[in-house]
Design a protein around this motif. Structure first.
Motif, PDB file in Angstrom:
ATOM      1  N   MET A 103       0.834  -1.202   0.000  1.00 11.85           N
ATOM      2  CA  MET A 103       0.000   0.000   0.000  1.00 11.85           C
ATOM      3  C   MET A 103       0.870   1.254   0.000  1.00 11.85           C
ATOM      4  N   ASN A 104       0.358   2.302  -0.578  1.00 14.43           N
ATOM      5  CA  ASN A 104       1.038   3.591  -0.593  1.00 14.43           C
ATOM      6  C   ASN A 104       0.608   4.371   0.640  1.00 14.43           C
ATOM      7  N   VAL A 105       1.266   4.096   1.757  1.00 10.01           N
ATOM      8  CA  VAL A 105       0.919   4.718   3.032  1.00 10.01           C
ATOM      9  C   VAL A 105       2.188   5.216   3.714  1.00 10.01           C
ATOM     10  N   MET A 106       2.160   6.446   4.170  1.00  7.85           N
ATOM     11  CA  MET A 106       3.267   7.008   4.935  1.00  7.85           C
ATOM     12  C   MET A 106       2.988   6.795   6.416  1.00  7.85           C
ATOM     13  N   ILE A 107       3.904   6.141   7.127  1.00 10.48           N
ATOM     14  CA  ILE A 107       3.751   5.886   8.550  1.00 10.48           C
ATOM     15  C   ILE A 107       4.652   6.837   9.340  1.00 10.48           C
ATOM     16  N   VAL A 108       4.058   7.538  10.303  1.00  6.56           N
ATOM     17  CA  VAL A 108       4.845   8.410  11.173  1.00  6.56           C
ATOM     18  C   VAL A 108       4.738   7.886  12.600  1.00  6.56           C
ATOM     19  N   ALA A 109       5.876   7.746  13.272  1.00  5.03           N
ATOM     20  CA  ALA A 109       5.910   7.203  14.632  1.00  5.03           C
ATOM     21  C   ALA A 109       5.847   8.321  15.661  1.00  5.03           C
ATOM     22  N   ALA A 110       4.863   8.272  16.536  1.00 11.05           N
ATOM     23  CA  ALA A 110       4.708   9.263  17.600  1.00 11.05           C
ATOM     24  C   ALA A 110       5.439   8.793  18.850  1.00 11.05           C
ATOM     25  N   THR A 111       5.908   9.714  19.638  1.00 14.72           N
ATOM     26  CA  THR A 111       6.636   9.347  20.858  1.00 14.72           C
ATOM     27  C   THR A 111       5.707   8.751  21.905  1.00 14.72           C
ATOM     28  N   ASP A 112       4.439   9.179  21.895  1.00 11.49           N
ATOM     29  CA  ASP A 112       3.457   8.619  22.818  1.00 11.49           C
ATOM     30  C   ASP A 112       2.061   8.738  22.201  1.00 11.49           C
ATOM     31  N   HIS A 113       1.047   8.228  22.913  1.00 12.61           N
ATOM     32  CA  HIS A 113      -0.310   8.219  22.373  1.00 12.61           C
ATOM     33  C   HIS A 113      -0.849   9.631  22.155  1.00 12.61           C
ATOM     34  N   ALA A 114      -0.546  10.525  23.085  1.00 15.40           N
ATOM     35  CA  ALA A 114      -1.056  11.885  22.983  1.00 15.40           C
ATOM     36  C   ALA A 114      -0.546  12.563  21.716  1.00 15.40           C
ATOM     37  N   GLN A 115       0.726  12.340  21.403  1.00 15.77           N
ATOM     38  CA  GLN A 115       1.289  12.951  20.203  1.00 15.77           C
ATOM     39  C   GLN A 115       0.680  12.341  18.940  1.00 15.77           C
ATOM     40  N   GLY A 116       0.397  11.027  18.994  1.00 19.05           N
ATOM     41  CA  GLY A 116      -0.208  10.369  17.847  1.00 19.05           C
ATOM     42  C   GLY A 116      -1.543  10.997  17.492  1.00 19.05           C
ATOM     43  N   PHE A 117      -2.372  11.246  18.488  1.00 20.14           N
ATOM     44  CA  PHE A 117      -3.670  11.859  18.241  1.00 20.14           C
ATOM     45  C   PHE A 117      -3.514  13.326  17.844  1.00 20.14           C
ATOM     46  N   MET A 118      -2.533  13.997  18.427  1.00 23.45           N
ATOM     47  CA  MET A 118      -2.292  15.397  18.087  1.00 23.45           C
ATOM     48  C   MET A 118      -1.973  15.552  16.603  1.00 23.45           C
ATOM     49  N   MET A 119      -1.267  14.570  16.040  1.00 24.03           N
ATOM     50  CA  MET A 119      -0.952  14.618  14.617  1.00 24.03           C
ATOM     51  C   MET A 119      -2.226  14.611  13.773  1.00 24.03           C
ATOM     52  N   VAL A 120      -3.228  13.861  14.228  1.00 20.30           N
ATOM     53  CA  VAL A 120      -4.506  13.836  13.525  1.00 20.30           C
ATOM     54  C   VAL A 120      -5.216  15.175  13.696  1.00 20.30           C
ATOM     55  N   GLN A 121      -5.218  15.699  14.904  1.00 17.48           N
ATOM     56  CA  GLN A 121      -5.881  16.972  15.176  1.00 17.48           C
ATOM     57  C   GLN A 121      -5.285  18.105  14.353  1.00 17.48           C
ATOM     58  N   GLN A 122      -3.967  18.063  14.175  1.00 12.92           N
ATOM     59  CA  GLN A 122      -3.277  19.129  13.449  1.00 12.92           C
ATOM     60  C   GLN A 122      -3.226  18.885  11.943  1.00 12.92           C
ATOM     61  N   GLY A 123      -3.764  17.767  11.489  1.00 15.36           N
ATOM     62  CA  GLY A 123      -3.778  17.476  10.069  1.00 15.36           C
ATOM     63  C   GLY A 123      -2.476  16.911   9.538  1.00 15.36           C
ATOM     64  N   ARG A 124      -1.569  16.542  10.448  1.00 13.86           N
ATOM     65  CA  ARG A 124      -0.288  15.965  10.014  1.00 13.86           C
ATOM     66  C   ARG A 124      -0.421  14.485   9.702  1.00 13.86           C
ATOM     67  N   ALA A 125      -1.513  13.876  10.134  1.00 15.16           N
ATOM     68  CA  ALA A 125      -1.807  12.474   9.824  1.00 15.16           C
ATOM     69  C   ALA A 125      -3.308  12.349   9.610  1.00 15.16           C
ATOM     70  N   ALA A 126      -3.691  11.447   8.723  1.00 10.73           N
ATOM     71  CA  ALA A 126      -5.117  11.255   8.436  1.00 10.73           C
ATOM     72  C   ALA A 126      -5.793  10.406   9.503  1.00 10.73           C
ATOM     73  N   ALA A 127      -5.010   9.553  10.164  1.00 12.84           N
ATOM     74  CA  ALA A 127      -5.579   8.676  11.193  1.00 12.84           C
ATOM     75  C   ALA A 127      -4.486   8.241  12.149  1.00 12.84           C
ATOM     76  N   PHE A 128      -4.912   7.803  13.325  1.00 10.11           N
ATOM     77  CA  PHE A 128      -4.013   7.290  14.361  1.00 10.11           C
ATOM     78  C   PHE A 128      -4.383   5.832  14.580  1.00 10.11           C
ATOM     79  N   PHE A 129      -3.426   4.931  14.388  1.00 11.20           N
ATOM     80  CA  PHE A 129      -3.663   3.496  14.513  1.00 11.20           C
ATOM     81  C   PHE A 129      -3.117   3.004  15.846  1.00 11.20           C
TER      82      PHE A 129
END
Length: 300
Positions: free
Chosen positions: A174-200
């Motif tokens: 799949m053509n998917v870019m994966i970004v690793a967050a330091t913790d769960h809060a940062q992972g969700f923040m990436m979605v809130q800020q539009g830096r990621a489409a979803a948090f898995f």
């Protein structure tokens, strides 16, 4: 007179047995804990509702309550009523090395028990069961795992979720870019800020992050579950004495009905410090574990 003599002898024998039992030398972690008069517990800083900080920087959570009951059992086992408890914040990346080195004696957070990790550390009886899904904006159009094609997906670094996601994406090409967050809060923040489409991540983690959002209705947890995972406490390998106490304590909590109350408190009721409610009903899988405690991982 003969009866009295027999009684005296019997008492002496019983005393000797008791003394022998009391003199049984401690080994492994229990020996170290007794000698130092301190037990070191690894804690997560933001793994709601398992292990996290309240507003006073006190460690609270579902797993933390279980850990403290284990500590009480250890105090009795090693006859150390004044045993000190030291909390040590850990991350998904360093938790296994810290257990392996003996820096922490026990970690009860949100750690998944699986075959690969059991090559390095040991796990207790299961304390929770979770599944992995996607947290995304309601307007993202993502409703299935297939919908992440061409998008950026966040995942917490050092977790089984990260490993699964990278493998899944590679195998599916799949053509998917994966970004690793330091913790769960940062992972969700990436979605809130539009830096990621979803948090898995695990659904309970996603539910906690969504509930904390100021506009939680703007987000949804979606997609078919990708994995089911057994959450357990982590301890050093080849330490059967410590594992026996940990497992016995967890089994008592679960079979007595106390685990059901703990689950309702942390997964189905408002929890501090923001009084969020995850609203995650007890699954049949976890209910079965409470009825028959075991340390079987779901990848066995």
């Amino acid at each position: 007179m003969k009866y009295m003599s027999y009684g005296v002898v019997l008492l002496a024998l019983m005393s000797g047995v008791a003394n022998t039992q009391a003199a049984t030398p401690l080994t492994g972690s229990l020996k170290k804990i007794k000698e130092n008069n301190v037990i070191v517990l690894g804690n997560r800083e933001s793994s709601v509702p398992y292990s996290y900080y309240d507003n006073g920087q006190n460690v609270i959570g579902y797993s933390q309550e279980i850990a403290l009951q284990i500590v009480e059992a250890i105090k009795k086992e090693i006859d150390a009523p004044g045993l000190q408890v030291r909390m040590m914040p850990i991350t998904a990346q360093n938790r296994i090395p810290l257990v392996q080195s003996g820096t922490i004696n026990l970690e009860c957070g949100g750690t998944t028990n699986n075959a690969e990790r059991r090559k390095q550390v040991e796990f207790s009886n299961t304390i929770s069961i979770t599944e992995t899904r996607l947290l995304t904006k309601r307007t993202s159009g993502i409703r299935s795992f297939n919908d992440i094609e061409g998008k950026t997906i966040a995942v917490t670094a050092g977790t089984t979720s990260e490993r699964y996601l990278r493998k899944k994406i590679a195998e599916a090409k799949m053509n998917v870019m994966i970004v690793a967050a330091t913790d769960h809060a940062q992972g969700f923040m990436m979605v809130q800020q539009g830096r990621a489409a979803a948090f898995f991540m695990d659904s309970d983690v996603l539910s906690a992050e969504k509930a904390k959002a100021s506009k939680s209705d703007d987000y949804i947890i979606t997609g078919e579950p990708q994995t089911f995972e057994a959450i357990a406490c982590m301890l050093p390998k080849n330490d059967p004495a410590l594992k026996a106490i940990v497992d016995k304590t967890i089994a008592r909590i679960q079979t007595s009905g106390e685990a059901n109350k703990l689950y309702q408190k942390w997964f189905m009721s408002p929890i501090p410090p923001q009084n969020i409610n995850l609203n995650l009903p007890l699954s049949q899988k976890l209910k079965s574990v409470f009825e028959t405690p075991n340390d079987v991982s779901l990848d066995d």
